[in-house]
Each structure stands twice: as structure tokens, then as C-alpha cells.
Write an enzyme that holds these catalytic residues in place. Structure first.
Site, short mmCIF file in Angstrom:
data_model
loop_
_atom_site.label_atom_id
_atom_site.label_comp_id
_atom_site.label_asym_id
_atom_site.label_seq_id
_atom_site.Cartn_x
_atom_site.Cartn_y
_atom_site.Cartn_z
N GLY A 60 -1.34 4.95 6.41
CA GLY A 60 -1.13 4.21 5.16
C GLY A 60 -2.47 3.87 4.54
N GLY A 61 -2.47 2.89 3.67
CA GLY A 61 -3.72 2.50 3.04
C GLY A 61 -3.51 1.66 1.79
N SER A 93 3.65 4.32 5.50
CA SER A 93 3.27 3.43 4.41
C SER A 93 2.90 4.23 3.15
CB SER A 93 2.12 2.53 4.87
OG SER A 93 1.89 1.48 3.95
N ALA A 115 8.25 3.72 7.27
CA ALA A 115 7.61 2.41 7.37
C ALA A 115 6.74 2.14 6.15
CB ALA A 115 6.79 2.30 8.65
N PRO A 118 5.51 -2.77 1.96
CA PRO A 118 4.15 -3.18 1.55
C PRO A 118 3.55 -4.16 2.54
CG PRO A 118 5.70 -3.36 -0.29
CD PRO A 118 6.52 -3.12 0.94
N LYS A 133 8.70 -9.65 -5.16
CA LYS A 133 8.27 -8.88 -6.33
C LYS A 133 7.53 -7.62 -5.92
CE LYS A 133 7.90 -12.76 -9.59
NZ LYS A 133 6.97 -13.54 -10.44
#
Length: 444
Positions: A60-61, A93, A115, A118, A133
Site C-alpha cells: 500500500g502507500g 491497500s 485490505a 484507508p 468520510k
């Protein structure tokens, strides 16, 4: 529509052999990875490639970098293939968004995708309303990507809301990816079938394409190295050690130069990473406490405050629910121990220096022995270390030639007293004289 451009590229360029650009990236998604992937697509378009393959393995990142990559995918004038490989790789992610936004999504057996919930970066707790949000925004974005690429919208929502994750076989079954390939050659072979099934007309099969490896440049590799949180943290501490050593020993140059360079690289890394500047401020306060301990007697209180501040600041520096943006506890402990040793040595050196008798300057004259060059009837001159000084006697009148001891330096005048005679040598001298007299008398 984009896939139909392949036949046009063949005819327009008159190539006897098609080119496919292959990019390989493994690691967190960030500014460096985004630049690399975008540059690779630009290069492929400029050189008339028929497709760009991105071999991906990421935990992810950063959201901003991920969106830059996705937008470039949608703007590309040639097909983009994301290939999650080799076995054991993942597209988690931000990697989910990138994979699903590709024209063709492929995975190898033994890989997984999902997965995509956030994660918070930059430190601090996010309010529940804000979390909702952010989650809703991520869901809408990934669902829109799935709609555009005709992929499973329901699973896209689950990947964000429930952090759902799929194996390669499950992803193929649910329509998240297009097919499975366990080697680069198998990928190219199956790509030819996919292009043909989508109505792509070209002069020769994709299997005859020449693979051009587009690698990270040396500069990009260096920047990628700097975006490792552990590296940024170590550079920060080395910078502090170097500059502090230079301030303690002016003129050594080398520690100061290395320290300044490390600090510049560290702050560049902080710009690329989701840095929590509250943590950075706490580390700065810790260093200040350690420095003050050198000059102020606090009986260890400043050092204790520095230790606590350094540990808390280090834990907060890259606070994030994403593990690849957190510092390991073992690294923090090692740095704290080394910092204590470093400043402990400096503090010990300073204490020994303060206790050591001054040997230079005016203060170095105290306790020195000299001789009166004139009668000191309160005032006169004395000779010390081969130099003449104005002197004042604090021990009454001192005759010319007598030995004196300096007790104080007042401006350019020395305060002196008569050097006490050692009675023992005098007694021994008298005893020797008496013995000599007795020997002469008896001899007569």
C-alpha cells in the site's frame, strides 16, 4: 477503445517487431514510485510501445501518489497491464486501486489482493465522523474504478469497508482480475488471447513482442532508499551527533560536514514521508535537554527528561496504522541507548574539563611560583614564567629575591604571598652542620 490503438501503432510506426515496456516495483507506494511508473508510461508512449506491464508487489502507500498513478492509467494512449507477481507478492491497500484501474489485471498463484481500508498517516487519532468520510470517499473511488474497468463493484466496496482480501484464484472467480499467469512468458501468451478477444487487430502476435525493461534510475533508487522511515530517522540522529560534535570541537570540520549533509537528507525524507512534526519537535527538545545537561548541573533530571522526550518523539514521528510507516521499537531502543552513550561521553568529558586545573591564560598563573624582582612593600614586581608582572603582596613586606606564590589574578596585577619555607630541609641542614663541627672537634 484504448486496445484498438495497438493496430494503429503497428501500421503508423512500421515496426517489424512490437515493443512492450516492463516496469518492476516492490515496496510502498509514494512519490518516488509514482514518478517511476508515470515516467515509464511516458517513455512507452514516446517510443511507440504496444503496452506497458507493471509488475507490482506493494503493501500500500500514500493516497495522493496512488491517485496520480490511477489518473495516468486512465489517460494513457496504450494498454496498461498490472501483474501482481511473483508468488508471495501482494497488492494491498493502495495496490488494490492501482491493480483494478489497469486495462488488464493479472495475478500469479500465491499472491493476494485486498485490505483497501484507508489507514491514518501523519499521527493523531482521526474522529469517527472523519473516518467515515474518508472511508466513503475511498469506497466511491474504488467502485468508480471498478465500473470503468468492468470489474466486481460489490467486492470493491467490501475491500474498503471490510478490508476483504482475496487469493489469485478467488479474485479471478469474482471478476476482480482478468487471468492468472505464473511467469512473464505465460503473461505475454495470455495477453495475446485477451487482445484478440477484445477485437484488437495487429500485424503479428503479441508473443513476438520484444520486452524492454524500464528500471528505476540510480537517482530514483536513492530517493526510494531515503523514503524508508528507519533510514530517515537514523539520518536525523547522525546529523544531530555530527553537528553537536563539531560545536564541541570547532575546526574538526568532518563531523560538522557529515552532520549537515545527514540533516539535509533527513528533512528531504520527511517531506516525502507522512511525518508527524509533533514527534519531530519532541526529538528536538530531547536533544536540547541533553545539551543543557553538559552545562547545567541537574543531577540527571535533564537527561531523564531527554530520554522520555526522545522515546515519545520517536514513537510519534511516523505514527500510522500502516506498519511500513512505523519505526520498530528495537530501532528506537538502540538509538536511545546510543544517544545516552554519546551524550554521556560528552558530559563526562565536560565534567573532567571543568575539574581540571586551568593551565593557560591569566587563570593558569594561579598557584604558580615566582620571585620578587623588587621589594614588595604592598606593591612591586615579580617574575613568573620568565615574564615581569605588577604584583601586590597580601602577606606584608616581601624582600627582593624572595619566592612568592600567586593566589589571584586581578586584571593585570598579581596577588601574591610569601612562599613558606620548608622547615625540614632547614633542620636537616643545621643537623649536618653540627655533625661536621663535632667531627672536626674530635679530630683535633
Amino acid at each position: 477503445m484504448k486496445l484498438f490503438l495497438i493496430s494503429t501503432l503497428f501500421i503508423a510506426s512500421g515496426l517489424s517487431q512490437p515493443n512492450i515496456y516492463l516496469l518492476k516495483f516492490s515496496g510502498p507506494i509514494g512519490p518516488v514510485s509514482a514518478d517511476y511508473i508515470i515516467d515509464g508510461i511516458n517513455e512507452g508512449e514516446d517510443k511507440g510501445a504496444i503496452a506497458v506491464i507493471i509488475k507490482l508487489d506493494t503493501p500500500g502507500g500514500l493516497d495522493e501518489s496512488m491517485r496520480e498513478i490511477v489518473q495516468r492509467f486512465f489517460q494513457a494512449q496504450l494498454p496498461i497491464i498490472v501483474y501482481v507477481a511473483p508468488a508471495g507478492a501482494r497488492a494491498a491497500s493502495a495496490g488494490v486501486f492501482i491493480t483494478m484501474s489497469a486495462d488488464v489485471a493479472v495475478m500469479a498463484d500465491g499472491t493476494n489482493i485486498g485490505a483497501a481500508h484507508p489507514v491514518s498517516v501523519g499521527g493523531g487519532e482521526v474522529a469517527s465522523e472523519m473516518k467515515e468520510k474518508i472511508t466513503n470517499d475511498a469506497v466511491s473511488y474504488l467502485v468508480a474504478i471498478a465500473e470503468k474497468r468492468n470489474r466486481n463493484k460489490r467486492w470493491a466496496e467490501e475491500a474498503v469497508r471490510k478490508s476483504s482480501s482475496l487469493s489469485a484464484r478467488e479474485a479471478l472467480k469474482l471478476g476482480v482480475i482478468d487471468f492468472i499467469a505464473n511467469s512473464d512468458q505465460e503473461l505475454i501468451t495470455k495477453l495475446d488471447s485477451v487482445f484478440s478477444a477484445r477485437g484488437v487487430r495487429h500485424q503479428m502476435p503479441v508473443t513476438s513482442a520484444r520486452i524492454i525493461n524500464y528500471n528505476l534510475s540510480p537517482w530514483q533508487r536513492f530517493l526510494l532508499f531515503l523514503t524508508n522511515p528507519s533510514v530517515a530517522y537514523i539520518l536525523l540522529m547522525l546529523g544531530v551527533y555530527g553537528l553537536f560534535f563539531e560545536l564541541q570541537s570547532p575546526g574538526t570540520i568532518f563531523p560538522g560536514a557529515i552532520g549537515a549533509l545527514c540533516l539535509i537528507l533527513a528533512f528531504y525524507s520527511f517531506r516525502l514521508l507522512p511525518t508527524n512534526y509533533a514527534g519531530l519537535a519532541l526529538i528536538g527538545i530531547a536533544i536540547l535537554f541533553f545539551i543543557l545537561e553538559v552545562y547545567i548541573t541537574s543531577y540527571g533530571l535533564l537527561s531523564l527528561g531527554g530520554i522520555v522526550s526522545l522515546i515519545v518523539g520517536s514513537l510519534l514521528l511516523f505514527q500510522s496504522s500502516a506498519p511500513y510507516f512505523r519505526l520498530s521499537l528495537s530501532l528506537i531502543i538502540a538509538v536511545v541507548v546510543l544517544t545516552l552513550i554519546f551524550f554521556g561521553f560528552i558530559i563526562g568529558f565536560a565534567i573532567r574539563a571543568h575539574k581540571k586545573k586551568v593551565t593557560t591564560g591569566k587563570e593558569g598563573l594561579v598557584d604558580e611560583i615566582g620571585s620578587a624582582t623588587t621589594d614588595l612593600n604592598l606593591e612591586g614586581t615579580v617574575k613568573v614564567r620568565g615574564e615581569l608582572w605588577n604584583a601586590e603582596s597580601i602577606d606584608g613586606k616581601i624582600n627582593q629575591g624572595e619566592k612568592v606564590k600567586i593566589v589571584k589574578v586581578d586584571g593585570m596585577t598579581l596577588k601574591v604571598k610569601r612562599l613558606a619555607e620548608d622547615p625540614i630541609p632547614q633542620n636537616r641542614e643545621k643537623q649536618t652542620a653540627n655533625s661536621q663541627f663535632d667531627s672536626n672537634r674530635h679530630g683535633k
